[in-house]
Design a protein around this motif. Structure first.
Motif, PDB file in Angstrom:
ATOM      1  N   VAL A 401       0.839  -1.187   0.000  1.00  0.00           N
ATOM      2  CA  VAL A 401       0.000   0.000   0.000  1.00  0.00           C
ATOM      3  C   VAL A 401       0.878   1.243   0.000  1.00  0.00           C
ATOM      4  N   GLY A 402       0.386   2.330  -0.619  1.00  0.00           N
ATOM      5  CA  GLY A 402       1.020   3.614  -0.428  1.00  0.00           C
ATOM      6  C   GLY A 402       1.550   4.285  -1.679  1.00  0.00           C
ATOM      7  N   PRO A 403       1.805   5.602  -1.582  1.00  0.00           N
ATOM      8  CA  PRO A 403       2.200   6.398  -2.746  1.00  0.00           C
ATOM      9  C   PRO A 403       3.585   6.097  -3.276  1.00  0.00           C
ATOM     10  N   ASN A 404       4.437   5.441  -2.474  1.00  0.00           N
ATOM     11  CA  ASN A 404       5.780   5.112  -2.948  1.00  0.00           C
ATOM     12  C   ASN A 404       5.944   3.643  -3.306  1.00  0.00           C
ATOM     13  N   ALA A 614       4.257   1.698   1.908  1.00  0.00           N
ATOM     14  CA  ALA A 614       5.388   2.449   1.359  1.00  0.00           C
ATOM     15  C   ALA A 614       4.993   3.914   1.246  1.00  0.00           C
ATOM     16  N   GLY A 615       5.472   4.722   2.166  1.00  0.00           N
ATOM     17  CA  GLY A 615       5.119   6.141   2.178  1.00  0.00           C
ATOM     18  C   GLY A 615       6.327   7.016   2.385  1.00  0.00           C
ATOM     19  N   GLY A 616       6.133   8.108   3.122  1.00  0.00           N
ATOM     20  CA  GLY A 616       7.179   9.094   3.301  1.00  0.00           C
ATOM     21  C   GLY A 616       6.974  10.243   2.346  1.00  0.00           C
ATOM     22  N   ILE A 617       8.039  10.673   1.693  1.00  0.00           N
ATOM     23  CA  ILE A 617       7.954  11.750   0.695  1.00  0.00           C
ATOM     24  C   ILE A 617       8.743  11.330  -0.531  1.00  0.00           C
ATOM     25  N   SER A 618       8.999  12.265  -1.437  1.00  0.00           N
ATOM     26  CA  SER A 618       9.718  11.909  -2.662  1.00  0.00           C
ATOM     27  C   SER A 618      10.334  13.154  -3.276  1.00  0.00           C
ATOM     28  N   PRO A 619      11.204  12.970  -4.287  1.00  0.00           N
ATOM     29  CA  PRO A 619      11.762  14.124  -4.998  1.00  0.00           C
ATOM     30  C   PRO A 619      10.702  14.932  -5.742  1.00  0.00           C
TER      31      PRO A 619
END
Length: 868
Positions: A401-404, A614-619
């Motif tokens: 799951v998640g945006p990354n 899988a989340g957090g942030i990204s470039p």
């Protein structure tokens, strides 16, 4: 930069003659005589140039000089974690902050060595392909970034080696040694230490900022890594920063450029401005009235190359007006040509082994294997309650799951090249467990909101004059001016090019613009949302009306427009786009926005055996001078270090399933996760792991690799822990001065096994030998990062400082004695003039797998003291 066609056939550049002594008889130019020293050859060459020719060589786009057989050259290239932005496929390693988390100088040196080889292959191939003189194919790399990551809100901190001066210096030095090589005569490639100096955000104000740290912080925090690379590692170049330092632009700073760099440190390499930094002298800092004044002053301060603009062309007038002597121009031009000679650019290929590097080294097996190994090494296990990890490969169903989870942009980081294959976490898990385990994927949320665009297949609704697709017009300028250079029909608007990659005909992937036109026929009455995503500027028009205007720089910025539709009606859609620097990317997708129901999602996933989020942030959110204005982000920086609220809310919902939840966090900076640190049983920090990130993470999650990465930055618990972003004093910043309790400290990281430390011994007086026995007391083989910290007496002394580290491998049950050498110079603090202070009193020494006072799977560090 165009290369004169006849340059490819002149005997000065090809064949046995090349630049060797055989050419002497034909041309009589001493600079072509390989028997002479580089210095004598450079003196001769520069002595043959006109003032105008000399000045033109001081731009990053140095033109050819046909009458002397000098080829064009562009100084601008990047190799942050593999060769960046090149039109060729290359190996992409973990982002710099991830490489720092390996705490392994040998590993980063090998990575730089491999990258230099790929850079040589690109340089050679570019000559064969007629790309000589183009950007991103040269051998002068503007890397490493050794700025101190003093504040986690800085979007470019991901490009650094973290917050500690010693770690930064050691990793940076290893990188430079690997990149430049050890040939006694030639450089394999030329490294460049940046951004000199005292430069670490905020991004939106970097062109106007005037920073004035204390002299103590200048010498003890901001300059040590630069000093190491310049005086000990002999880095070829230095890049001066955008900001002003004590009211003078960095590229024109008396203290930084003359007193310290050229006089004290005796640096004789070349200096480049950061790109457009000379314009900042008179446009933003307002310290100079004209380009002529600014250029003369920058050169007098030792800035040899101007990047990005052409203010330096005014140096011709500056010389004639008496602002600067031509002999000072000569100094800079000689430095520049000396680098090119040291790179072997004017010698026969037979004399320069690197010049024979074949294209087969690009993405070679050993390089790809090392990219995977470094990705594994970089992963930091932050939490593993009740040994949730490693997961069993015999699970029947895993939810990812998640945006990354399936985000290739995140794993590639920024300042990156393009590999032939990128493995996301989703793909890595699927590859790991095989076809007998059900892997379900739910993106669930974006980084900052819970409303997703569910894409629809509308390809057959786009038409132009009877053909399906978009009518594309390409212009060789950034303003859609004049007639298009080329046109074509494209079946979809989904383009992604590296800078310099051929787009169409002779058009390369930078400094261009495009217009895409199509007629969209609605199938239903209702609405359709269009998402436009592009790197730089763009506009979106519907039936001639502008509905999105993001023509100013908007890297990684996606925006949407909701079109109310009537079945059977045709709408004229136009996308206008320009690309200045960096990668070119423009995409148009369509669909419908749907808000995720967290309760329903949790219900769907409750029959999974494990959930990997899988989340957090990204470039896409943090990076260099970006137009990002999502909650918590601004201009490439962060306004809050907290994990975006919507992600915590989703994790809370996933936790209600009662199934093990593993949080895989991707980020280039420290994220505050107070709720997750208490309630989520397993947390893995995976950074931006490069082309093999997904494979590496899966290896860790399922126990095929025992993690040993360590945090190169402090993970604070909240925004309240941070001083003001624009405050450049080090008070209460980084582990060295922070008096609060971090969520996870610098140097922290767990393992699937356990280690213990015994028998700490210190011998010697003027030079101390420190030895300790390390034992793997667990039931798995593993690696350990042994860290040495000291605390020295002094009113302004850090609470503790890293002074040594070694990454070692130990079989279960085995022991090893690890030894460090610490010199008085390493223990010394520098006064306000940069001179070592005499220390008197007790020095505390701690050795372990983390900072003193921290208990981990490495146990508690052992401590002792010495009396000075």
């Amino acid at each position: 930069m165009r290369l004169i066609a006849k340059m490819f056939v002149t005997p000065l550049l090809i064949g046995a003659c090349a630049w060797g002594p055989a050419c002497q008889a034909q041309n009589g130019y001493p600079f072509q005589n390989t028997a002479l020293s580089f210095e004598k050859r450079v003196d001769d060459l520069v002595g043959r140039l006109t003032l105008e020719e000399k000045v033109a060589q001081m731009l990053n786009t140095a033109p050819a000089i046909p009458r002397l057989g000098i080829p064009a050259y562009d100084w601008w290239n990047e190799v942050l974690h593999g060769v960046a932005r090149t039109p060729y496929r290359v190996t992409v390693y973990p982002q710099a902050i991830g490489m720092a988390a390996t705490f392994d100088t040998n590993s980063i040196k090998r990575m730089a060595d491999y990258s230099a080889l790929e850079g040589r292959a690109i340089f050679n191939k570019a000559q064969q392909d007629g790309r000589e003189g183009q950007r991103y194919v040269g051998l002068t790399y503007w890397t490493p970034n050794i700025n101190i990551f003093r504040d986690p809100r800085w979007g470019r901190g991901q490009e650094t080696y973290g917050e500690d001066p010693f770690l930064t210096a050691m990793m940076g030095s290893a990188f430079v040694r690997g990149l430049q090589g050890n040939d006694p005569k030639y450089l394999k490639a030329a490294a460049c230490a940046k951004h000199y100096a005292v430069h670490s955000g905020p991004e939106p104000s970097r062109h106007v900022d005037n920073v004035s740290p204390t002299d103590y912080d200048l010498w003890n925090t901001y300059l040590p890594a630069f000093k190491q690379l310049i005086t000990q590692t002999h880095v070829a170049g230095v890049m001066c920063a955008y900001n002003a330092f004590k009211s003078q632009p960095c590229c024109g700073s008396d203290q930084l450029m003359i007193d310290i760099l050229r006089n004290r440190w005796q640096f004789n390499g070349y200096v480049t401005s950061d790109c457009w930094a000379i314009d900042d002298f008179f446009k933003n800092h307002k310290t100079h009235k004209t380009a002529e004044d600014a250029s003369a002053d920058a050169v007098l301060h030792g800035t040899d190359v101007e990047c990005g603009t052409d203010a330096y062309l005014s140096l011709v007038k500056a010389v004639k007006d008496g602002l600067i002597a031509e002999k000072q121009i000569d100094v800079s031009v000689k430095r520049l040509f000396l680098i090119r000679f040291q790179l072997g650019m004017f010698d026969p290929k037979e004399m320069v082994s690197f010049a024979q590097t074949p294209a087969s080294v690009l993405e070679s097996a050993s390089h790809k294997a090392h990219a995977l190994e470094m990705a594994r090494q970089s992963i930091v296990l932050l939490r593993n309650q009740n040994n949730v990890l490693p997961l069993s490969k015999q699970l029947k169903k895993i939810a990812v799951v998640g945006p990354n989870a399936d985000n290739a942009i995140a794993v590639l980081g920024n300042y990156n090249g393009t590999p032939s294959q990128t493995v996301t976490l989703l793909q890595g898990i699927r590859d790991k467990v095989g076809p007998n385990v059900q892997v379900v994927f739910e993106k669930a949320v974006n980084f900052t909101n819970d409303t997703l665009l569910q894409y629809a297949d509308v390809a057959n609704q786009y038409h132009w004059q009877g053909k399906q697709g978009f009518y594309a017009e390409y212009y060789n300028n950034t303003e859609l001016k004049g007639q298009p250079l080329a046109t074509r029909i494209e079946p979809a608007l989904d383009n992604n090019w590296q800078e310099g990659q051929l787009i169409i005909d002779t058009l390369k992937g930078y400094h261009f613009s495009a217009r895409y036109t199509t007629d969209f026929t609605a199938n239903t009455t209702g609405s359709m949302s269009f998402e436009l995503d592009a790197d730089d500027g763009y506009r979106f028009l519907v039936d001639g009306k502008e509905v999105i205007n993001a023509w100013t720089r908007n890297r990684w910025g996606a925006r949407t427009y909701k079109l109310n539709t009537e079945a059977g009606t045709t709408y004229r859609l136009v996308v206008e786009y320009y690309q200045a620097e960096g990668k070119a990317n423009v995409k148009l997708k369509a669909g419908h926005f749907i808000r995720t129901d967290f309760a329903a999602l949790a219900s769907r996933l409750k029959n999974a055996d494990a959930i990997v989020y899988a989340g957090g942030i990204s470039p896409q959110l943090e990076g260099e001078e970006m137009r990002v204005d999502y909650p918590g982000f601004n201009g490439g920086d962060r306004t809050s270090i907290l994990l975006p609220k919507v992600q915590t809310e989703l994790l809370q919902a996933l936790q209600t399933t009662g199934k093990p939840v593993v949080f895989v966090m991707m980020t280039g900076s420290a994220i505050a996760i107070p709720w997750e640190a208490e309630y989520i049983p397993a947390i893995v920090n995976a950074w931006y792991g490069g082309q093999s990130a997904g494979t590496a993470i899966a290896d860790v999650l399922f126990g095929d690799y025992n993690p040993a990465g360590r945090l190169p930055v402090t993970f604070y618990g909240s925004d309240a822990d941070l001083p003001g972003f624009t405050d450049y004093t080090m008070h209460n910043r980084t582990y060295r001065y922070f008096t609060g309790k971090p969520l996870y400290g610098f140097g922290y990281g767990l393992s699937y096994t356990r280690f213990s430390y015994q028998n700490l011994r210190v011998t010697g007086k003027n030079k101390y030998t420190i030895a300790v026995q390390v034992t793997n007391t667990g039931n798995r083989d593993g690696e350990e990062v042994v860290q040495l910290y000291t605390t020295v007496p002094g009113k302004e002394a850090p609470l503790r400082s890293l002074k040594g580290f070694q990454r070692i491998a130990l079989k279960k049950g085995k022991s090893r004695t690890v030894t460090f050498i610490v010199t008085p110079e390493q223990l010394a603090l520098l006064d306000n003039n940069g001179k070592p202070e005499t220390l008197k009193g007790k020095v505390m020494i701690a050795v372990g797998g983390s900072q003193p006072g921290t208990a981990t799977t490495s146990g508690t560090p052992v401590q002792t003291s010495i009396e000075l």
